[in-house]
Design an enzyme around this catalytic site. Structure first.
Site, PDB file in Angstrom:
ATOM      1  N   SER A 147       0.857  -1.188   0.000  1.00 16.20           N
ATOM      2  CA  SER A 147       0.000   0.000   0.000  1.00 16.20           C
ATOM      3  C   SER A 147       0.890   1.234   0.000  1.00 16.20           C
ATOM      4  O   SER A 147       2.013   1.187   0.515  1.00 16.20           O
ATOM      5  CB  SER A 147      -0.878  -0.006   1.253  1.00 16.20           C
ATOM      6  OG  SER A 147      -1.465   1.264   1.441  1.00 16.20           O
ATOM      7  N   TYR A 160      -2.246  -0.685  10.272  1.00 19.71           N
ATOM      8  CA  TYR A 160      -2.247  -1.089   8.856  1.00 19.71           C
ATOM      9  C   TYR A 160      -1.000  -0.549   8.162  1.00 19.71           C
ATOM     10  O   TYR A 160      -0.309  -1.277   7.444  1.00 19.71           O
ATOM     11  CB  TYR A 160      -3.522  -0.561   8.184  1.00 19.71           C
ATOM     12  CG  TYR A 160      -3.618  -0.832   6.704  1.00 19.71           C
ATOM     13  CD1 TYR A 160      -4.075  -2.072   6.244  1.00 19.71           C
ATOM     14  CD2 TYR A 160      -3.275   0.128   5.760  1.00 19.71           C
ATOM     15  CE1 TYR A 160      -4.181  -2.332   4.876  1.00 19.71           C
ATOM     16  CE2 TYR A 160      -3.374  -0.115   4.395  1.00 19.71           C
ATOM     17  CZ  TYR A 160      -3.825  -1.343   3.965  1.00 19.71           C
ATOM     18  OH  TYR A 160      -3.926  -1.602   2.613  1.00 19.71           O
TER      19      TYR A 160
HETATM   20  N1  LIG Z   1      -8.589  -1.696  -2.234  1.00 22.03           N
HETATM   21  C1  LIG Z   1      -7.620  -0.796  -2.210  1.00 22.03           C
HETATM   22  O1  LIG Z   1      -7.824   0.371  -2.606  1.00 22.03           O
HETATM   23  C2  LIG Z   1      -6.252  -1.177  -1.694  1.00 22.03           C
HETATM   24  C3  LIG Z   1      -5.249  -0.199  -1.694  1.00 22.03           C
HETATM   25  C4  LIG Z   1      -3.979  -0.533  -1.245  1.00 22.03           C
HETATM   26  C5  LIG Z   1      -3.707  -1.823  -0.842  1.00 22.03           C
HETATM   27  N2  LIG Z   1      -4.705  -2.766  -0.841  1.00 22.03           N
HETATM   28  C6  LIG Z   1      -4.354  -4.137  -0.412  1.00 22.03           C
HETATM   29  O2  LIG Z   1      -4.902  -5.059  -1.329  1.00 22.03           O
HETATM   30  C7  LIG Z   1      -5.154  -6.309  -0.666  1.00 22.03           C
HETATM   31  C8  LIG Z   1      -6.585  -6.771  -0.957  1.00 22.03           C
HETATM   32  O3  LIG Z   1      -7.458  -5.793  -0.417  1.00 22.03           O
HETATM   33  P1  LIG Z   1      -8.975  -5.595  -0.900  1.00 22.03           P
HETATM   34  O4  LIG Z   1      -9.145  -4.157  -1.112  1.00 22.03           O
HETATM   35  O5  LIG Z   1      -9.316  -6.553  -1.956  1.00 22.03           O
HETATM   36  O6  LIG Z   1      -9.704  -5.944   0.479  1.00 22.03           O
HETATM   37  P2  LIG Z   1     -11.022  -6.788   0.817  1.00 22.03           P
HETATM   38  O7  LIG Z   1     -12.033  -6.584  -0.225  1.00 22.03           O
HETATM   39  O8  LIG Z   1     -11.332  -6.463   2.230  1.00 22.03           O
HETATM   40  O9  LIG Z   1     -10.489  -8.295   0.714  1.00 22.03           O
HETATM   41  C9  LIG Z   1      -9.557  -8.786   1.640  1.00 22.03           C
HETATM   42  C10 LIG Z   1      -9.381 -10.263   1.402  1.00 22.03           C
HETATM   43  O10 LIG Z   1      -8.496 -10.772   2.435  1.00 22.03           O
HETATM   44  C11 LIG Z   1      -9.109 -11.908   3.017  1.00 22.03           C
HETATM   45  N3  LIG Z   1      -8.663 -12.073   4.404  1.00 22.03           N
HETATM   46  C12 LIG Z   1      -8.775 -11.200   5.422  1.00 22.03           C
HETATM   47  N4  LIG Z   1      -8.293 -11.749   6.549  1.00 22.03           N
HETATM   48  C13 LIG Z   1      -7.870 -12.992   6.230  1.00 22.03           C
HETATM   49  C14 LIG Z   1      -7.277 -14.057   6.961  1.00 22.03           C
HETATM   50  N5  LIG Z   1      -7.030 -13.950   8.281  1.00 22.03           N
HETATM   51  N6  LIG Z   1      -6.972 -15.202   6.315  1.00 22.03           N
HETATM   52  C15 LIG Z   1      -7.226 -15.332   4.987  1.00 22.03           C
HETATM   53  N7  LIG Z   1      -7.778 -14.363   4.240  1.00 22.03           N
HETATM   54  C16 LIG Z   1      -8.106 -13.213   4.858  1.00 22.03           C
HETATM   55  C17 LIG Z   1     -10.608 -11.634   2.896  1.00 22.03           C
HETATM   56  O11 LIG Z   1     -11.343 -12.850   2.913  1.00 22.03           O
HETATM   57  P3  LIG Z   1     -12.152 -13.443   4.177  1.00 22.03           P
HETATM   58  O12 LIG Z   1     -12.780 -12.303   4.885  1.00 22.03           O
HETATM   59  O13 LIG Z   1     -13.091 -14.409   3.516  1.00 22.03           O
HETATM   60  O14 LIG Z   1     -11.089 -14.130   4.999  1.00 22.03           O
HETATM   61  C18 LIG Z   1     -10.679 -11.037   1.499  1.00 22.03           C
HETATM   62  O15 LIG Z   1     -10.697 -12.050   0.527  1.00 22.03           O
HETATM   63  C19 LIG Z   1      -4.877  -6.066   0.816  1.00 22.03           C
HETATM   64  O16 LIG Z   1      -3.596  -6.559   1.152  1.00 22.03           O
HETATM   65  C20 LIG Z   1      -4.911  -4.555   0.930  1.00 22.03           C
HETATM   66  O17 LIG Z   1      -4.126  -4.089   2.009  1.00 22.03           O
HETATM   67  C21 LIG Z   1      -5.971  -2.470  -1.253  1.00 22.03           C
END
Ligand SMILES: NC(=O)c1ccc[n+]([C@@H]2O[C@H](COP(=O)([O-])OP(=O)(O)OC[C@H]3O[C@@H](n4cnc5c(N)ncnc54)[C@H](OP(=O)(O)O)[C@@H]3O)[C@@H](O)[C@H]2O)c1
Length: 244
Positions: A147, A160
């Protein structure tokens, strides 16, 4: 699936994608399968994993999934064993699973919440990497999903932000330690994309103004594939992607 004549960039590869139940991880899983990889998916929500797996199967892709908490070592070991018993060895690991935690100043964080964020975003990456390493075929590619707040400090991103700074460190250290084994390790910041986590971080935002996860995946495919041979220990931005 792509037309058979279209060049698939991940053909004959086996890829693990963590956090594949929704958001970015789900999109990566579908794209990697469309590029010819057999994908092993994990997250905690089994119903959502089943639905993405059915989607991939219906398009002729190869997929397995297992409900797994990446912060639980026994569950990680069982997931990796299930993946390697289905396909011989692993080529690609995408450490994508993550949690946001509360948007507070670090000094206001409770110990319990700090530990929860660190357990998933840092320990989860350590455990998954440690237990996948012995199964890499002839080398491998690891992508750690980072991030912008893990590269430049920004107020009120709390644990985070610290977890993503740690992820950048894990990326660089593993890259050095694994260079001789031909295992490449890079971090990639997706930038703002329309997902549940992004909505949690910016509840007032209109998500129609954001890119969709599916739209930013070319750099993920490139870094996972043999096209990026030699690139390791680097930090990339998916929405401003430049090979250094
Ligand atoms: N979206 C953005 O704008 C953004 C920006 C910068 C970085 N990121 C990074 O991108 C990545 C994906 O984020 P996202 O935006 O797609 O978030 P999201 O929609 O909240 O999805 C997060 C995923 O992680 C899984 N997860 C959470 N805790 C877990 C655990 N203990 N064990 C296994 N799986 C787990 C969740 O599945 P379950 O709840 O089913 O476990 C879900 O599939 C993250 O690392 C985030 O920090 C996102």
């Amino acid at each position: 699936m792509k037309d058979e004549n279209t060049f698939m960039k991940l053909k004959n590869k086996v890829a693990i994608v963590t956090g594949a139940s929704r958001g970015l991880g789900r999109a990566i899983a579908k794209r990697f399968a469309a590029e010819g990889a057999a994908v092993c998916l994990c997250a905690r929500n089994g119903d959502l994993l089943r639905s993405v797996s059915l989607e991939i199967l219906s398009r002729g892709g190869k997929v397995m999934f297992e409900q797994t908490d990446v912060a639980d070592e026994q569950q990680v070991l069982e997931f990796v064993a299930a993946c390697t018993s289905m396909w011989n060895g692993i080529d690609i690991l995408v450490n994508n699973a993550g949690v946001l935690g509360s948007r507070n100043a670090l000094a206001d964080y409770s110990l319990a919440e700090w530990q929860k964020v660190m357990a998933v975003n840092v320990t989860g990456v350590f455990l998954m990497t440690k237990h996948v390493l012995p199964h890499f075929n002839n080398g491998g590619s690891i992508l750690n999903v980072s991030s912008s707040v893990g590269r430049t400090p920004k107020v009120n991103w709390g644990a985070y932000a610290v977890s993503k700074f740690a992820l950048e460190g894990i990326t660089r250290l593993f890259a050095e330690e694994l260079r001789s084994q031909n295992v490449r390790v890079n971090s990639i910041n997706p930038g703002g994309v329309a997902t549940e986590m992004r909505h949690q971080a910016f509840p007032q935002e209109d998500q129609n103004t954001l890119r969709k996860p599916e739209e930013i995946l070319d750099p993920f495919v490139f870094l996972a594939s043999d096209e990026s041979r030699g690139i390791t220990g680097q930090s990339f931005d998916a929405q401003n992607f430049k090979v250094k």
